[in-house]
Design a protein around this motif. Structure first.
Motif, PDB file in Angstrom:
ATOM      1  N   MET A   1       0.818  -1.196   0.000  1.00 41.95           N
ATOM      2  CA  MET A   1       0.000   0.000   0.000  1.00 41.95           C
ATOM      3  C   MET A   1       0.862   1.259   0.000  1.00 41.95           C
ATOM      4  O   MET A   1       0.453   2.300  -0.452  1.00 41.95           O
ATOM      5  N   ALA A   2       2.076   1.169   0.443  1.00 47.42           N
ATOM      6  CA  ALA A   2       2.971   2.319   0.450  1.00 47.42           C
ATOM      7  C   ALA A   2       3.241   2.808  -0.967  1.00 47.42           C
ATOM      8  O   ALA A   2       3.387   4.001  -1.189  1.00 47.42           O
ATOM      9  N   LYS A   3       3.294   1.878  -1.922  1.00 46.41           N
ATOM     10  CA  LYS A   3       3.551   2.271  -3.310  1.00 46.41           C
ATOM     11  C   LYS A   3       2.416   3.137  -3.840  1.00 46.41           C
ATOM     12  O   LYS A   3       2.649   4.112  -4.547  1.00 46.41           O
ATOM     13  N   ASN A   4       1.170   2.815  -3.495  1.00 54.62           N
ATOM     14  CA  ASN A   4       0.032   3.618  -3.929  1.00 54.62           C
ATOM     15  C   ASN A   4       0.113   5.031  -3.372  1.00 54.62           C
ATOM     16  O   ASN A   4      -0.206   5.992  -4.064  1.00 54.62           O
ATOM     17  N   GLU A   5       0.536   5.151  -2.117  1.00 58.35           N
ATOM     18  CA  GLU A   5       0.682   6.472  -1.507  1.00 58.35           C
ATOM     19  C   GLU A   5       1.794   7.263  -2.194  1.00 58.35           C
ATOM     20  O   GLU A   5       1.652   8.461  -2.423  1.00 58.35           O
ATOM     21  N   GLU A   6       2.895   6.591  -2.514  1.00 56.11           N
ATOM     22  CA  GLU A   6       3.998   7.268  -3.207  1.00 56.11           C
ATOM     23  C   GLU A   6       3.545   7.737  -4.588  1.00 56.11           C
ATOM     24  O   GLU A   6       3.889   8.841  -5.013  1.00 56.11           O
ATOM     25  N   THR A   7       2.792   6.897  -5.282  1.00 53.87           N
ATOM     26  CA  THR A   7       2.293   7.262  -6.604  1.00 53.87           C
ATOM     27  C   THR A   7       1.357   8.455  -6.502  1.00 53.87           C
ATOM     28  O   THR A   7       1.441   9.389  -7.300  1.00 53.87           O
ATOM     29  N   SER A  11       1.898  12.144  -8.082  1.00 51.32           N
ATOM     30  CA  SER A  11       0.873  12.707  -8.954  1.00 51.32           C
ATOM     31  C   SER A  11       0.459  14.098  -8.482  1.00 51.32           C
ATOM     32  O   SER A  11       0.290  15.012  -9.284  1.00 51.32           O
ATOM     33  N   LEU A  12       0.306  14.259  -7.181  1.00 56.19           N
ATOM     34  CA  LEU A  12      -0.065  15.563  -6.637  1.00 56.19           C
ATOM     35  C   LEU A  12       1.028  16.602  -6.867  1.00 56.19           C
ATOM     36  O   LEU A  12       0.743  17.754  -7.177  1.00 56.19           O
ATOM     37  N   ARG A  13       2.295  16.172  -6.743  1.00 57.82           N
ATOM     38  CA  ARG A  13       3.403  17.103  -6.994  1.00 57.82           C
ATOM     39  C   ARG A  13       3.404  17.554  -8.446  1.00 57.82           C
ATOM     40  O   ARG A  13       3.578  18.734  -8.743  1.00 57.82           O
ATOM     41  N   VAL A  14       3.194  16.620  -9.370  1.00 53.63           N
ATOM     42  CA  VAL A  14       3.150  16.962 -10.790  1.00 53.63           C
ATOM     43  C   VAL A  14       1.966  17.879 -11.061  1.00 53.63           C
ATOM     44  O   VAL A  14       2.099  18.891 -11.751  1.00 53.63           O
ATOM     45  N   VAL A  18       2.139  21.585 -12.666  1.00 55.35           N
ATOM     46  CA  VAL A  18       1.411  21.937 -13.892  1.00 55.35           C
ATOM     47  C   VAL A  18       0.494  23.121 -13.629  1.00 55.35           C
ATOM     48  O   VAL A  18       0.426  24.062 -14.411  1.00 55.35           O
ATOM     49  N   ARG A  19      -0.236  23.069 -12.512  1.00 56.09           N
ATOM     50  CA  ARG A  19      -1.138  24.171 -12.162  1.00 56.09           C
ATOM     51  C   ARG A  19      -0.362  25.480 -12.018  1.00 56.09           C
ATOM     52  O   ARG A  19      -0.763  26.522 -12.550  1.00 56.09           O
ATOM     53  N   ASP A  20       0.772  25.422 -11.327  1.00 57.61           N
ATOM     54  CA  ASP A  20       1.581  26.626 -11.138  1.00 57.61           C
ATOM     55  C   ASP A  20       2.116  27.149 -12.473  1.00 57.61           C
ATOM     56  O   ASP A  20       2.151  28.362 -12.702  1.00 57.61           O
TER      57      ASP A  20
END
Length: 56
Positions: A1-7, A11-14, A18-20
């Motif tokens: 489940m840690a991999k899903n959190e890292e992904t 994704s949120l960082r990207v 992009v938004r910025d």
């Protein structure tokens, strides 16, 4: 489940980057953010079918 959190975190960082970038482009061009965002989405979608064909 840690991999899903890292992904998700990646994704949120990207998404934030992009938004910025879109906000900065809109500010520099003196255009509304929604115009710049819609244009970026349209450009991406126009290139997407070509990218899919190249993968086949």
């Amino acid at each position: 489940m840690a991999k899903n959190e890292e992904t998700r975190d990646a994704s949120l960082r990207v998404s934030k980057k992009v938004r910025d970038a879109l906000k900065a482009a809109a500010a520099n061009a003196g255009r509304p953010l929604y115009d710049v965002t819609n244009e970026a989405i349209s450009n991406f979608l126009a290139k997407a079918p070509a990218a899919r064909k190249a993968k086949k």
